[in-house]
Design an enzyme around this catalytic site. Structure first.
Site, PDB file in Angstrom:
ATOM      1  N   ALA A  73     -17.523 -23.490 -56.606  1.00 45.00           N
ATOM      2  CA  ALA A  73     -17.140 -22.385 -57.485  1.00 45.00           C
ATOM      3  C   ALA A  73     -17.813 -22.460 -58.852  1.00 45.00           C
ATOM      4  O   ALA A  73     -18.070 -21.429 -59.474  1.00 45.00           O
ATOM      5  CB  ALA A  73     -15.628 -22.346 -57.639  1.00 45.00           C
ATOM      6  N   THR A  74     -18.111 -23.654 -59.331  1.00 43.02           N
ATOM      7  CA  THR A  74     -18.796 -23.753 -60.632  1.00 43.02           C
ATOM      8  C   THR A  74     -20.134 -23.024 -60.540  1.00 43.02           C
ATOM      9  O   THR A  74     -20.478 -22.209 -61.414  1.00 43.02           O
ATOM     10  CB  THR A  74     -19.019 -25.230 -61.016  1.00 43.02           C
ATOM     11  OG1 THR A  74     -17.742 -25.873 -61.080  1.00 43.02           O
ATOM     12  CG2 THR A  74     -19.726 -25.360 -62.352  1.00 43.02           C
ATOM     13  N   GLN A 186      -8.606 -20.910 -56.842  1.00 42.99           N
ATOM     14  CA  GLN A 186      -7.274 -21.460 -56.566  1.00 42.99           C
ATOM     15  C   GLN A 186      -6.441 -20.518 -55.701  1.00 42.99           C
ATOM     16  O   GLN A 186      -5.276 -20.814 -55.409  1.00 42.99           O
ATOM     17  CB  GLN A 186      -6.525 -21.742 -57.878  1.00 42.99           C
ATOM     18  CG  GLN A 186      -7.153 -22.849 -58.712  1.00 42.99           C
ATOM     19  CD  GLN A 186      -6.940 -24.246 -58.119  1.00 42.99           C
ATOM     20  OE1 GLN A 186      -6.125 -24.457 -57.219  1.00 42.99           O
ATOM     21  NE2 GLN A 186      -7.672 -25.215 -58.628  1.00 42.99           N
ATOM     22  N   SER A 206     -14.292 -21.831 -53.239  1.00 42.07           N
ATOM     23  CA  SER A 206     -14.817 -23.166 -52.974  1.00 42.07           C
ATOM     24  C   SER A 206     -14.017 -23.846 -51.863  1.00 42.07           C
ATOM     25  O   SER A 206     -12.786 -23.833 -51.881  1.00 42.07           O
ATOM     26  CB  SER A 206     -14.682 -23.959 -54.277  1.00 42.07           C
ATOM     27  OG  SER A 206     -15.315 -25.194 -54.186  1.00 42.07           O
ATOM     28  N   ALA A 207     -14.730 -24.471 -50.913  1.00 47.09           N
ATOM     29  CA  ALA A 207     -14.064 -24.991 -49.708  1.00 47.09           C
ATOM     30  C   ALA A 207     -13.106 -26.148 -49.983  1.00 47.09           C
ATOM     31  O   ALA A 207     -12.093 -26.295 -49.290  1.00 47.09           O
ATOM     32  CB  ALA A 207     -15.113 -25.434 -48.691  1.00 47.09           C
ATOM     33  N   HIS A 208     -13.402 -26.978 -51.002  1.00 46.05           N
ATOM     34  CA  HIS A 208     -12.585 -28.186 -51.152  1.00 46.05           C
ATOM     35  C   HIS A 208     -11.187 -27.901 -51.691  1.00 46.05           C
ATOM     36  O   HIS A 208     -10.359 -28.803 -51.780  1.00 46.05           O
ATOM     37  CB  HIS A 208     -13.305 -29.248 -51.995  1.00 46.05           C
ATOM     38  CG  HIS A 208     -13.368 -29.001 -53.467  1.00 46.05           C
ATOM     39  ND1 HIS A 208     -12.517 -29.635 -54.348  1.00 46.05           N
ATOM     40  CD2 HIS A 208     -14.170 -28.221 -54.216  1.00 46.05           C
ATOM     41  CE1 HIS A 208     -12.826 -29.254 -55.585  1.00 46.05           C
ATOM     42  NE2 HIS A 208     -13.817 -28.394 -55.528  1.00 46.05           N
ATOM     43  N   THR A 246     -32.248 -25.373 -49.189  1.00 42.09           N
ATOM     44  CA  THR A 246     -31.871 -25.498 -47.782  1.00 42.09           C
ATOM     45  C   THR A 246     -30.362 -25.368 -47.630  1.00 42.09           C
ATOM     46  O   THR A 246     -29.607 -25.994 -48.386  1.00 42.09           O
ATOM     47  CB  THR A 246     -32.352 -26.862 -47.237  1.00 42.09           C
ATOM     48  OG1 THR A 246     -33.768 -26.894 -47.338  1.00 42.09           O
ATOM     49  CG2 THR A 246     -31.935 -27.063 -45.784  1.00 42.09           C
ATOM     50  N   CYS A 335      -7.198 -36.748 -70.663  1.00 44.38           N
ATOM     51  CA  CYS A 335      -8.161 -37.359 -71.570  1.00 44.38           C
ATOM     52  C   CYS A 335      -9.340 -37.921 -70.799  1.00 44.38           C
ATOM     53  O   CYS A 335      -9.643 -39.106 -70.868  1.00 44.38           O
ATOM     54  CB  CYS A 335      -7.500 -38.451 -72.404  1.00 44.38           C
ATOM     55  SG  CYS A 335      -6.573 -37.746 -73.748  1.00 44.38           S
TER      56      CYS A 335
END
Ligand SMILES: Cc1ncc(COP(=O)(O)O)c(C=O)c1O
Length: 395
Positions: A73-74, A186, A206-208, A246, A335
């Protein structure tokens, strides 16, 4: 029950064993490059990628040609924002978004700001409101100007789980001729997401985040009416020139399988997660001075099912986390070296620095059980009491 217990499913999820099983042949047997058009190894890989693309598109109400595979997603967000801003610059230089977006939106917007684009970040409903974190679509309507070239609003927030009214936002954008991007990272796999019903022009996921592998994601790019983007990664011209490199067949096949499973199991699974979250919250609210962050839990349209975010007043979230090695959650004071700031999301809700620092985010997921929730409640009850006692004797 095995420890440590994982309750950080907004950060990432465990790959479902059924997904791993679907991926394995694409490492060992069907290992061709889908771009190799001269032999059967390439054809087989291309065929599997085509089927996966079709399945992913169908799961979000899109067409196969509208899916561009990325590394996550980034990258999808960067391609959408920079790609559109660079392509349509002559139409204007104003971009509208919200203050609670993920850094993968805010950072590219800041960079665009330095390059002469003007960015408006809208406020959301404040803490204390049952819709805390929610964007009033009217606010967006008022912010759109004649020179607005893009709006970008997330579907579900990664810290407080609030679900934005994207369909209403899209209808305002459509009526004003402003393309709309949505970071749905999300949301996809957790709540029903249909690009036609939402009427967004661009959408990242995003898949993860839905029990698929890391390093694979997609950008939905509308074809009717067409949205044109400037490629950000150039080379072999894959993905119709929008994202060279690829393709990753194991990742793509894994993403398709993961989304298929998440969509098929969503009705029962979201109910189960809501019940687990209620159990967790009921246990935690018995601890004195615990504050719920984000929108009310009782409206399924307002908050994703597995999300809970609470402040344990008078306790430092980071210290709390570090005292609970057997429970993996995340804190609002995160942090990490990459981000030393207290959560910008909680601060955008009007929380004080102390309230923000006292917060923990829980992300319940497919592999969590009631037993684990009870373990978390007991651990937190004891640890919060111990830390409060320590800090009162230190005073
Ligand atoms: C809302 C949101 N956008 C974007 C991202 C980045 O996704 P990825 O890890 O696939 O690059 C995340 C992940 O934390 C997220 O929660």
């Amino acid at each position: 029950m095995k420890t440590p217990v994982y309750m950080d499913n907004h950060a990432t999820t465990r790959v479902d064993p059924r997904v791993v099983e679907a991926m394995v042949p694409f490492f060992t047997d069907v290992y061709g490059n889908p771009g190799s058009t001269s032999h059967v190894f390439g054809w087989d890989a291309a065929e599997a990628v085509d089927a996966a693309r079709q399945s992913i598109a169908a799961a979000i109400g899109a067409e196969a040609k509208e899916i561009v595979f990325t590394s996550g997603a980034t990258e999808s967000n960067n391609l959408a924002l920079r790609g559109l801003a660079e392509r349509t610059r002559r139409k204007g230089s104003h971009i509208v978004s919200i203050a609670t977006e993920h850094k993968a939106i805010l950072d590219p917007l800041t960079k665009l700001g330095r390059r002469g684009f003007e960015v408006t970040l809208l406020d959301v409903e404040q803490a204390g409101n049952p819709r805390a974190g929610w964007l009033d679509p009217q606010r967006l309507g008022e912010a759109i100007r004649d020179d607005t070239l893009l709006a970008t609003v997330m579907l579900a927030n990664n810290e407080i789980g609030v679900i934005q009214p994207l369909a209403e936002i899209a209808s305002i954008c459509r009526s004003r001729g402003v393309p709309l991007h949505c970071d749905a990272t999300q949301a996809v796999g957790r709540i029903p997401v249909d690009v036609a019903a939402l009427d967004v022009d661009l959408m990242s996921f995003s898949a993860h985040k839905f029990y698929g592998p890391k390093g694979i994601g997609a950008l939905y790019v509308r074809r009717r009416p067409v949205v044109r983007l400037e490629a950000q990664i150039e080379g072999g011209g894959q993905e119709r020139g929008l994202r060279s490199g690829t393709l990753n067949p194991p990742g793509i096949i894994g993403m398709a399988k993961a989304l298929e499973l998440s969509v098929a199991e969503m009705p029962q699974e979201s109910q189960r997660l809501r019940a687990l979250r209620e159990r967790l919250y009921n246990g935690l609210r018995a601890i004195p001075d615990v504050m719920l962050n984000g929108p009310a839990l009782d409206d399924p349209a307002l908050r994703v099912p597995g999300n809970l975010n609470c402040s344990f007043l008078g306790v430092d979230g980071e210290a709390l986390m570090m005292s609970m090695r057997d429970l993996a959650v995340s804190s609002g004071s995160a942090c990490t070296s990459a981000n030393p700031e207290p959560s910008h999301v909680l601060r955008a809700l009007g929380l004080s620095d102390d309230q923000t620092r006292a917060s923990l985010r829980f992300g319940l997921g497919r592999f969590n059980t009631e037993e684990e929730v009870d373990f978390a409640i007991n651990l937190l009850t004891d640890t919060v009491a111990r830390l409060r006692k320590l800090s009162s004797t230190a005073r």
